[in-house]
Design an enzyme around this catalytic site. Structure first.
Site, PDB file in Angstrom:
ATOM      1  N   GLN A 156     -10.975 -25.185  -3.220  1.00 12.45           N
ATOM      2  CA  GLN A 156      -9.776 -25.589  -3.952  1.00 12.45           C
ATOM      3  C   GLN A 156      -9.276 -26.957  -3.505  1.00 12.45           C
ATOM      4  OE1 GLN A 156      -6.805 -22.477  -3.998  1.00 12.45           O
ATOM      5  NE2 GLN A 156      -8.341 -20.902  -4.250  1.00 12.45           N
ATOM      6  N   CYS A 157     -10.187 -27.920  -3.468  1.00 10.06           N
ATOM      7  CA  CYS A 157      -9.776 -29.268  -3.090  1.00 10.06           C
ATOM      8  C   CYS A 157     -10.368 -30.265  -4.072  1.00 10.06           C
ATOM      9  CB  CYS A 157     -10.184 -29.593  -1.650  1.00 10.06           C
ATOM     10  SG  CYS A 157     -11.882 -30.095  -1.416  1.00 10.06           S
ATOM     11  N   GLY A 158      -9.951 -31.502  -3.959  1.00 14.96           N
ATOM     12  CA  GLY A 158     -10.432 -32.538  -4.857  1.00 14.96           C
ATOM     13  C   GLY A 158     -11.929 -32.792  -4.748  1.00 14.96           C
ATOM     14  N   THR A 216     -14.162 -30.322  -4.295  1.00  9.06           N
ATOM     15  CA  THR A 216     -14.886 -29.090  -4.605  1.00  9.06           C
ATOM     16  C   THR A 216     -16.117 -29.326  -5.473  1.00  9.06           C
ATOM     17  OG1 THR A 216     -12.929 -27.712  -4.304  1.00  9.06           O
ATOM     18  CG2 THR A 216     -14.691 -26.796  -5.652  1.00  9.06           C
TER      19      THR A 216
END
Length: 127
Positions: free
Chosen positions: A36-38, A40
């Site tokens: 759930q990060c930029g 991913t």
């Protein structure tokens, strides 16, 4: 240092035992991952690298961590399902554990002790 690293006990996402010694003779890309990060979408590129070069002795070793802004909050089952369904990940994933701070897992502690200086911002490495 190489002998110390190869002896470190690792745990796969499914709970099975592993170590770097089990990957001896291969080129390893050790990478912190989060669902759930930029970054991913990196799973797609990592999987492509792995499937393209694994027959030539290249492996990606993914280490999920929740150290940075709660970007990997799920359980091992959540992480495994997310990676397989969304990105078809087949490279080895390891148990979620810290990769920063005083409680970082032993592998990351050894790696960062060997090369403690940041080499540049993430933006420098994007295409």
């Amino acid at each position: 240092m190489a002998n110390e690293l190869s002896a470190l006990a690792l745990t796969r996402l499914d709970g099975s035992s592993d170590s770097l010694a089990q990957h001896a003779g291969k080129v390893l890309l050790v990478v912190n991952v989060a669902s759930q990060c930029g970054l991913t979408p990196q799973y797609e590129g990592l999987e492509k690298l792995y499937t393209s070069y694994r027959e030539q002795g290249f492996e990606v070793l993914g280490f999920p961590a929740n150290d940075f802004g709660n970007q990997e909050p799920g359980s091992a089952e959540d992480i495994d399902q997310f990676c397989k369904v969304n990105y078809g990940v087949s490279f080895p994933l390891f148990a979620k554990a810290p990769v920063s701070g005083e409680d970082k897992q032993p592998l990351y502690a050894a790696l960062t002790a060997a090369e403690p200086v940041k080499q540049g911002p993430v933006e420098d490495f994007r295409e």
